[in-house]
Design a protein around this motif. Structure first.
Motif, PDB file in Angstrom:
ATOM      1  N   ALA A   7       8.401   6.602   4.036  1.00  0.00           N
ATOM      2  CA  ALA A   7       7.222   6.606   4.906  1.00  0.00           C
ATOM      3  C   ALA A   7       7.629   7.026   6.316  1.00  0.00           C
ATOM      4  O   ALA A   7       8.700   6.656   6.804  1.00  0.00           O
ATOM      5  CB  ALA A   7       6.591   5.215   4.950  1.00  0.00           C
ATOM      6  N   VAL A   8       6.787   7.823   6.962  1.00  0.00           N
ATOM      7  CA  VAL A   8       7.049   8.160   8.359  1.00  0.00           C
ATOM      8  C   VAL A   8       6.874   6.891   9.192  1.00  0.00           C
ATOM      9  O   VAL A   8       6.148   5.965   8.796  1.00  0.00           O
ATOM     10  CB  VAL A   8       6.134   9.301   8.875  1.00  0.00           C
ATOM     11  N   ALA A   9       7.540   6.845  10.322  1.00  0.00           N
ATOM     12  CA  ALA A   9       7.468   5.662  11.179  1.00  0.00           C
ATOM     13  C   ALA A   9       6.016   5.325  11.508  1.00  0.00           C
ATOM     14  O   ALA A   9       5.245   6.202  11.911  1.00  0.00           O
ATOM     15  CB  ALA A   9       8.269   5.901  12.458  1.00  0.00           C
ATOM     16  N   GLY A  10       5.663   4.091  11.296  1.00  0.00           N
ATOM     17  CA  GLY A  10       4.315   3.623  11.591  1.00  0.00           C
ATOM     18  C   GLY A  10       3.345   3.739  10.424  1.00  0.00           C
ATOM     19  O   GLY A  10       2.237   3.212  10.489  1.00  0.00           O
ATOM     20  N   ALA A  11       3.731   4.438   9.341  1.00  0.00           N
ATOM     21  CA  ALA A  11       2.836   4.629   8.199  1.00  0.00           C
ATOM     22  C   ALA A  11       3.210   3.767   6.999  1.00  0.00           C
ATOM     23  O   ALA A  11       2.615   3.902   5.929  1.00  0.00           O
ATOM     24  CB  ALA A  11       2.809   6.098   7.793  1.00  0.00           C
ATOM     25  N   GLU A  12       4.154   2.864   7.161  1.00  0.00           N
ATOM     26  CA  GLU A  12       4.642   2.071   6.036  1.00  0.00           C
ATOM     27  C   GLU A  12       3.527   1.280   5.349  1.00  0.00           C
ATOM     28  O   GLU A  12       3.441   1.264   4.112  1.00  0.00           O
ATOM     29  CB  GLU A  12       5.752   1.109   6.483  1.00  0.00           C
ATOM     30  N   ALA A  13       2.675   0.625   6.118  1.00  0.00           N
ATOM     31  CA  ALA A  13       1.595  -0.184   5.527  1.00  0.00           C
ATOM     32  C   ALA A  13       0.580   0.701   4.807  1.00  0.00           C
ATOM     33  O   ALA A  13       0.087   0.340   3.724  1.00  0.00           O
ATOM     34  CB  ALA A  13       0.901  -1.020   6.606  1.00  0.00           C
ATOM     35  N   GLU A  14       0.280   1.857   5.380  1.00  0.00           N
ATOM     36  CA  GLU A  14      -0.646   2.795   4.719  1.00  0.00           C
ATOM     37  C   GLU A  14      -0.075   3.292   3.399  1.00  0.00           C
ATOM     38  O   GLU A  14      -0.786   3.365   2.399  1.00  0.00           O
ATOM     39  CB  GLU A  14      -0.907   4.010   5.615  1.00  0.00           C
ATOM     40  N   VAL A  15       1.204   3.637   3.400  1.00  0.00           N
ATOM     41  CA  VAL A  15       1.850   4.123   2.185  1.00  0.00           C
ATOM     42  C   VAL A  15       1.854   3.022   1.134  1.00  0.00           C
ATOM     43  O   VAL A  15       1.548   3.265  -0.038  1.00  0.00           O
ATOM     44  CB  VAL A  15       3.277   4.637   2.480  1.00  0.00           C
ATOM     45  N   GLU A  16       2.167   1.814   1.539  1.00  0.00           N
ATOM     46  CA  GLU A  16       2.166   0.703   0.585  1.00  0.00           C
ATOM     47  C   GLU A  16       0.774   0.494  -0.013  1.00  0.00           C
ATOM     48  O   GLU A  16       0.631   0.313  -1.222  1.00  0.00           O
ATOM     49  CB  GLU A  16       2.653  -0.585   1.230  1.00  0.00           C
ATOM     50  N   ALA A  17      -0.250   0.554   0.802  1.00  0.00           N
ATOM     51  CA  ALA A  17      -1.613   0.397   0.295  1.00  0.00           C
ATOM     52  C   ALA A  17      -1.976   1.526  -0.673  1.00  0.00           C
ATOM     53  O   ALA A  17      -2.596   1.279  -1.723  1.00  0.00           O
ATOM     54  CB  ALA A  17      -2.601   0.344   1.456  1.00  0.00           C
ATOM     55  N   LEU A  18      -1.606   2.746  -0.340  1.00  0.00           N
ATOM     56  CA  LEU A  18      -1.880   3.887  -1.227  1.00  0.00           C
ATOM     57  C   LEU A  18      -1.203   3.718  -2.580  1.00  0.00           C
ATOM     58  O   LEU A  18      -1.825   3.915  -3.629  1.00  0.00           O
ATOM     59  CB  LEU A  18      -1.400   5.191  -0.589  1.00  0.00           C
ATOM     60  N   ILE A  19       0.079   3.358  -2.568  1.00  0.00           N
ATOM     61  CA  ILE A  19       0.818   3.262  -3.821  1.00  0.00           C
ATOM     62  C   ILE A  19       0.363   2.061  -4.642  1.00  0.00           C
ATOM     63  O   ILE A  19       0.350   2.106  -5.870  1.00  0.00           O
ATOM     64  CB  ILE A  19       2.353   3.263  -3.590  1.00  0.00           C
ATOM     65  N   ARG A  20      -0.075   0.987  -3.991  1.00  0.00           N
ATOM     66  CA  ARG A  20      -0.612  -0.163  -4.732  1.00  0.00           C
ATOM     67  C   ARG A  20      -1.870   0.246  -5.509  1.00  0.00           C
ATOM     68  O   ARG A  20      -2.013  -0.072  -6.683  1.00  0.00           O
ATOM     69  CB  ARG A  20      -0.966  -1.308  -3.790  1.00  0.00           C
ATOM     70  N   GLY A  21      -2.768   0.946  -4.863  1.00  0.00           N
ATOM     71  CA  GLY A  21      -3.986   1.393  -5.521  1.00  0.00           C
ATOM     72  C   GLY A  21      -3.704   2.392  -6.627  1.00  0.00           C
ATOM     73  O   GLY A  21      -4.283   2.315  -7.721  1.00  0.00           O
ATOM     74  N   TYR A  22      -2.786   3.310  -6.368  1.00  0.00           N
ATOM     75  CA  TYR A  22      -2.448   4.317  -7.361  1.00  0.00           C
ATOM     76  C   TYR A  22      -1.764   3.680  -8.569  1.00  0.00           C
ATOM     77  O   TYR A  22      -1.997   4.085  -9.711  1.00  0.00           O
ATOM     78  CB  TYR A  22      -1.562   5.387  -6.730  1.00  0.00           C
ATOM     79  N   ALA A  23      -0.940   2.681  -8.336  1.00  0.00           N
ATOM     80  CA  ALA A  23      -0.256   1.999  -9.435  1.00  0.00           C
ATOM     81  C   ALA A  23      -1.257   1.422 -10.426  1.00  0.00           C
ATOM     82  O   ALA A  23      -1.063   1.507 -11.640  1.00  0.00           O
ATOM     83  CB  ALA A  23       0.660   0.905  -8.894  1.00  0.00           C
ATOM     84  N   GLN A  24      -2.338   0.846  -9.932  1.00  0.00           N
ATOM     85  CA  GLN A  24      -3.361   0.296 -10.825  1.00  0.00           C
ATOM     86  C   GLN A  24      -3.951   1.381 -11.706  1.00  0.00           C
ATOM     87  O   GLN A  24      -4.154   1.178 -12.904  1.00  0.00           O
ATOM     88  CB  GLN A  24      -4.461  -0.393 -10.021  1.00  0.00           C
ATOM     89  N   ALA A  25      -4.220   2.545 -11.137  1.00  0.00           N
ATOM     90  CA  ALA A  25      -4.790   3.652 -11.902  1.00  0.00           C
ATOM     91  C   ALA A  25      -3.806   4.157 -12.955  1.00  0.00           C
ATOM     92  O   ALA A  25      -4.188   4.386 -14.111  1.00  0.00           O
ATOM     93  CB  ALA A  25      -5.189   4.791 -10.961  1.00  0.00           C
ATOM     94  N   VAL A  26      -2.541   4.313 -12.590  1.00  0.00           N
ATOM     95  CA  VAL A  26      -1.543   4.830 -13.529  1.00  0.00           C
ATOM     96  C   VAL A  26      -1.330   3.847 -14.674  1.00  0.00           C
ATOM     97  O   VAL A  26      -1.248   4.241 -15.839  1.00  0.00           O
ATOM     98  CB  VAL A  26      -0.210   5.141 -12.816  1.00  0.00           C
ATOM     99  N   ARG A  27      -1.245   2.568 -14.357  1.00  0.00           N
ATOM    100  CA  ARG A  27      -1.024   1.560 -15.402  1.00  0.00           C
ATOM    101  C   ARG A  27      -2.159   1.527 -16.420  1.00  0.00           C
ATOM    102  O   ARG A  27      -1.959   1.086 -17.546  1.00  0.00           O
ATOM    103  CB  ARG A  27      -0.836   0.191 -14.769  1.00  0.00           C
ATOM    104  N   ALA A  28      -3.335   1.991 -16.032  1.00  0.00           N
ATOM    105  CA  ALA A  28      -4.479   2.027 -16.950  1.00  0.00           C
ATOM    106  C   ALA A  28      -4.416   3.225 -17.902  1.00  0.00           C
ATOM    107  O   ALA A  28      -5.136   3.253 -18.896  1.00  0.00           O
ATOM    108  CB  ALA A  28      -5.785   2.054 -16.154  1.00  0.00           C
ATOM    109  N   ASP A  29      -3.568   4.208 -17.601  1.00  0.00           N
ATOM    110  CA  ASP A  29      -3.421   5.365 -18.481  1.00  0.00           C
ATOM    111  C   ASP A  29      -2.859   4.913 -19.823  1.00  0.00           C
ATOM    112  O   ASP A  29      -1.874   4.158 -19.856  1.00  0.00           O
ATOM    113  CB  ASP A  29      -2.477   6.401 -17.871  1.00  0.00           C
ATOM    114  N   PRO A  30      -3.426   5.385 -20.939  1.00  0.00           N
ATOM    115  CA  PRO A  30      -2.955   4.940 -22.252  1.00  0.00           C
ATOM    116  C   PRO A  30      -1.505   5.305 -22.555  1.00  0.00           C
ATOM    117  O   PRO A  30      -0.829   4.604 -23.283  1.00  0.00           O
ATOM    118  CB  PRO A  30      -3.911   5.611 -23.239  1.00  0.00           C
ATOM    119  N   GLY A  31      -0.983   6.380 -21.970  1.00  0.00           N
ATOM    120  CA  GLY A  31       0.388   6.791 -22.242  1.00  0.00           C
ATOM    121  C   GLY A  31       1.420   6.197 -21.306  1.00  0.00           C
ATOM    122  O   GLY A  31       2.620   6.433 -21.458  1.00  0.00           O
TER     123      GLY A  31
END
Length: 102
Positions: free
Chosen positions: A14-38
């Motif tokens: 993450a670029v300096a100062g964007a760590e919390a934004e990156v964490e929030a993005l990846i948390r949301g994306y993780a939920q979507a990926v885990r729902a993929d059947p494969g």
């Protein structure tokens, strides 16, 4: 573990100062990926010694499941939001092969 399984890890900083934004993005994306059947695993970590560094362990049932993941609209949207918030031009992928059976 199937020999057809695709296993990898992705890393990005993450670029300096964007760590919390990156964490929030990846948390949301993780939920979507885990729902993929494969999807078999999608585990997100931050490095203890360098918390701006993110490490994502991923596993997919087979090459078709991985290719479906790559072509998914959610992934395109996630990457478009992620790119301006990380140091690298994109996530750095490292593909893995098992040494032992689990």
């Amino acid at each position: 573990m199937s020999t057809d399984q695709v296993t990898l890890y992705a890393e990005f900083t993450a670029v300096a100062g964007a760590e919390a934004e990156v964490e929030a993005l990846i948390r949301g994306y993780a939920q979507a990926v885990r729902a993929d059947p494969g999807n078999v695993a999608f585990d997100v970590y931050r490095r203890v010694e360098t918390p701006e560094r993110f490490f994502v362990f991923e596993a997919y049932r087979d090459r078709d499941a991985f290719n479906a993941h790559l072509g998914d609209e959610a992934g395109s949207a996630f990457n478009a939001k992620l790119r301006p918030r990380i140091v690298e031009p994109q996530s750095v992928l490292s593909f893995l092969t098992p040494v032992t059976e689990s």
